[in-house]
Scaffold this motif. Structure first.
Motif, short mmCIF file in Angstrom:
data_model
loop_
_atom_site.label_atom_id
_atom_site.label_comp_id
_atom_site.label_asym_id
_atom_site.label_seq_id
_atom_site.Cartn_x
_atom_site.Cartn_y
_atom_site.Cartn_z
N LEU A 89 -16.42 42.99 -17.88
CA LEU A 89 -15.70 42.98 -16.33
C LEU A 89 -15.71 43.62 -15.42
O LEU A 89 -15.45 43.02 -13.87
CB LEU A 89 -14.66 43.87 -17.11
N VAL A 90 -16.89 44.33 -15.13
CA VAL A 90 -17.16 44.58 -13.56
C VAL A 90 -17.93 43.47 -13.39
O VAL A 90 -17.48 43.49 -12.12
CB VAL A 90 -18.27 45.41 -14.06
N GLU A 91 -18.29 42.52 -13.55
CA GLU A 91 -19.22 41.62 -13.03
C GLU A 91 -18.33 40.16 -12.92
O GLU A 91 -18.77 39.93 -11.75
CB GLU A 91 -20.32 41.04 -14.15
N ALA A 92 -17.07 40.21 -13.51
CA ALA A 92 -16.21 39.34 -13.15
C ALA A 92 -15.28 39.61 -11.76
O ALA A 92 -14.89 38.58 -11.59
CB ALA A 92 -14.71 39.58 -14.47
N TYR A 93 -15.46 41.32 -11.51
CA TYR A 93 -14.92 41.28 -10.29
C TYR A 93 -16.30 41.15 -9.40
O TYR A 93 -15.58 42.26 -8.27
CB TYR A 93 -14.36 42.14 -10.36
N GLY A 94 -17.37 40.97 -9.59
CA GLY A 94 -18.08 40.77 -8.77
C GLY A 94 -18.66 42.17 -8.12
O GLY A 94 -19.42 42.73 -6.75
N ILE A 95 -18.96 43.37 -8.76
CA ILE A 95 -19.20 44.57 -8.59
C ILE A 95 -20.22 44.74 -8.82
O ILE A 95 -21.06 44.47 -10.31
CB ILE A 95 -18.42 45.38 -8.83
N ALA A 96 -21.62 44.93 -7.78
CA ALA A 96 -23.32 44.27 -8.08
C ALA A 96 -23.89 46.03 -8.33
O ALA A 96 -22.54 47.11 -8.11
CB ALA A 96 -24.29 44.36 -6.87
N TRP A 97 -24.07 45.90 -9.56
CA TRP A 97 -24.54 47.23 -10.08
C TRP A 97 -26.56 47.02 -10.99
O TRP A 97 -26.95 46.11 -10.44
CB TRP A 97 -23.55 47.08 -11.45
N HIS A 98 -26.47 48.56 -10.84
CA HIS A 98 -27.94 48.75 -11.59
C HIS A 98 -28.59 49.58 -12.68
O HIS A 98 -27.32 50.28 -12.27
CB HIS A 98 -28.78 48.82 -10.16
N GLU A 99 -29.08 49.69 -13.25
CA GLU A 99 -29.92 50.18 -13.89
C GLU A 99 -30.88 51.66 -13.81
O GLU A 99 -31.33 51.31 -13.11
CB GLU A 99 -30.29 50.13 -15.28
N LYS A 100 -29.70 52.95 -13.59
CA LYS A 100 -31.05 54.04 -13.50
C LYS A 100 -31.87 53.99 -14.04
O LYS A 100 -33.29 54.03 -14.10
CB LYS A 100 -30.14 54.96 -12.69
N THR A 101 -31.52 55.22 -15.20
CA THR A 101 -32.71 55.04 -15.48
C THR A 101 -31.76 55.58 -17.47
O THR A 101 -30.85 56.03 -17.37
CB THR A 101 -33.37 56.98 -15.46
N LEU A 102 -32.63 55.59 -18.31
CA LEU A 102 -32.09 55.94 -20.11
C LEU A 102 -30.49 54.80 -20.16
O LEU A 102 -29.83 55.07 -20.89
CB LEU A 102 -31.70 57.05 -19.99
N GLY A 103 -30.30 54.12 -19.29
CA GLY A 103 -29.42 52.84 -20.31
C GLY A 103 -28.33 53.12 -19.24
O GLY A 103 -26.90 52.51 -19.66
N GLN A 104 -28.71 54.14 -18.28
CA GLN A 104 -26.76 54.76 -17.27
C GLN A 104 -26.72 53.36 -16.16
O GLN A 104 -28.37 53.49 -15.68
CB GLN A 104 -27.42 55.73 -16.68
N LEU A 105 -26.11 52.99 -15.99
CA LEU A 105 -25.21 51.67 -15.48
C LEU A 105 -24.40 52.06 -13.41
O LEU A 105 -23.75 52.77 -14.36
CB LEU A 105 -24.57 50.32 -15.83
N PHE A 106 -24.74 51.99 -13.04
CA PHE A 106 -24.29 52.15 -11.71
C PHE A 106 -23.88 51.38 -10.39
O PHE A 106 -24.37 50.04 -10.33
CB PHE A 106 -25.18 53.51 -11.62
N CYS A 107 -23.04 51.25 -9.55
CA CYS A 107 -22.29 50.41 -9.44
C CYS A 107 -23.86 50.19 -8.14
O CYS A 107 -24.39 52.20 -7.85
CB CYS A 107 -21.33 51.04 -8.77
#
Length: 401
Positions: A89-107
């Motif tokens: 859903l996040v990607e469908a809205y074109g929102i860029a994201w990254h994994e910080k550590t330990l599987g944590q996903l952030f905008c």
């Protein structure tokens, strides 16, 4: 998203993560939904999360990373709406994201993007949104629920309570979910602060004077262990490792801190053999931040060259450094707690739909339920998953009416 008459298929109380997701999903599946919140701004907790970038899920989500009186309760919802589903859903809205550590996903950008996504999903479904209006009472009869909402009398066949727990009261947190649960005969597991800094008593003043020092540690409580950073504060202990272990801690309990994670118990004896003229405090400074090494050295009461210290004393020091015991005097409470442990008891709810077993049409979702995740996006994933579970049931009941 305003207007219309005052009768709905469902009213969702609470425009946080769980409520926004539930309202959007139910409405997109054909239900007429009113989403209401006493706050003027939707998604306030989303907006401050992750330093303003929203740690919106964790790719390692699994039921064993949640605390609950029933460790199996979260399995159904989490398996039917996964971290990958929300990421899509996040990607469908074109929102860029990254994994910080330990599987944590952030905008990459702002938490506002997640709130914007959820509001747009609500708009697509035709959700009516009412903000800044307190709910003064809820009653139920054969026709459903009646709510007094900011001077309006609202009728709904179904009611979803997504008002969260008492953590971070400055954001408008309340105990409404617990009061509603008790009103309708559901039990509430005593709530307590979770993911919260712990305070140290006066005899630990030496450590409180280390305010600002951070170190990689393993924090433990019983068999539960977290390997992350700990941060000393002017009041006690914080940082990811401490926030994690705080969810398991009860007043009076000890916690253990391994200041030398990954190091062998014979470390200091081996260092003595290799560098007998090395001063004990210098040996610690090679392993730990300087100020922390100095404080621990003082507490251990050892000084001088390693070669002049008995092996037994060095083994004892290493053992203590690998399991340093603290007995916190308390926590910083709901004011600083990211979430709440406890809440509406799961025994009274369907794990598939979040519906109260003995009150048809009444649902509890999100933080208000006795399901609490680890630090790192797990609680948002529970919000999304429990919201979707309730939404599907709400829409199905509305369609059948």
């Amino acid at each position: 998203m305003t207007g219309g008459n005052d009768r709905y298929d469902a009213v969702v109380l609470g425009a946080g993560a769980a409520g926004l997701m539930c309202a959007a999903r139910a409405a997109q599946r054909g239900a007429r939904v009113l989403l209401a919140d006493h706050n003027e701004t939707p998604g306030r907790k989303i907006l401050i999360s992750g330093g303003g970038r929203c740690n919106f899920t964790n790719i390692h989500t699994s039921p064993d990373r949640f605390l609950s009186g029933n460790r199996h309760f979260a399995k159904s919802a989490l398996s039917r709406y996964t971290a990958r589903d929300f990421l899509a859903l996040v990607e469908a809205y074109g929102i860029a994201w990254h994994e910080k550590t330990l599987g944590q996903l952030f905008c990459d950008g702002s938490a506002r993007q997640i709130v914007g996504l959820l509001l747009e999903e609500c708009r697509k479904g035709g959700v009516e949104l009412t903000l800044g209006q307190p709910t003064s009472g809820v009653t139920r009869d054969e026709g459903g629920f009646t709510l007094e909402l900011g001077g309006r009398s609202i009728r709904a066949a179904q009611l979803v309570v997504a008002t969260g727990g008492p953590s971070i009261p400055k954001l408008g947190a309340s105990s409404f979910a617990y009061e509603a649960a008790r009103q309708f005969g559901l039990k509430v597991v005593e709530p307590r602060p979770a993911l919260v800094p712990l305070t140290l008593p006066g005899e630990e003043l030496l450590f409180r004077e280390l305010s600002g020092v951070s170190s990689d540690v393993v924090a433990s409580h019983g068999k539960t262990r977290f390997h992350e950073a700990a941060l000393f504060t002017h009041r006690g202990l914080s940082g990811p490792a401490i926030l994690q272990i705080s969810s398991y801690w009860y007043p009076g309990d000890e916690i253990g801190i391994d200041f030398l994670p990954g190091q062998a118990p014979e470390l200091l004896v081996e260092r003595k053999r290799a560098q007998p003229s090395l001063h004990f405090q210098s040996a610690l400074r090679g392993l730990l931040p300087d100020r922390l090494a100095g404080a621990l050295c003082s507490r251990l009461g050892l000084s001088g060259d390693l070669g002049n210290l008995p092996d037994k004393a060095l083994r004892g020091a290493a053992a203590r450094l690998k399991d340093w015991r603290f007995r916190p005097s308390g926590s910083e409470g709901f004011a600083k707690a990211e979430v709440t442990v406890g809440g509406v008891g799961t025994a009274g709810l369907s794990s598939k739909t979040m519906e109260a077993k003995n009150v048809p049409g009444l649902y509890f979702i999100g933080e208000g339920v006795d399901v609490t995740g680890w630090l790192g996006g797990y609680n948002f994933q529970w919000a999304w998953a429990s919201g979707v579970a309730a939404a599907e049931a709400v829409a199905e009941r509305a369609a059948a009416a």
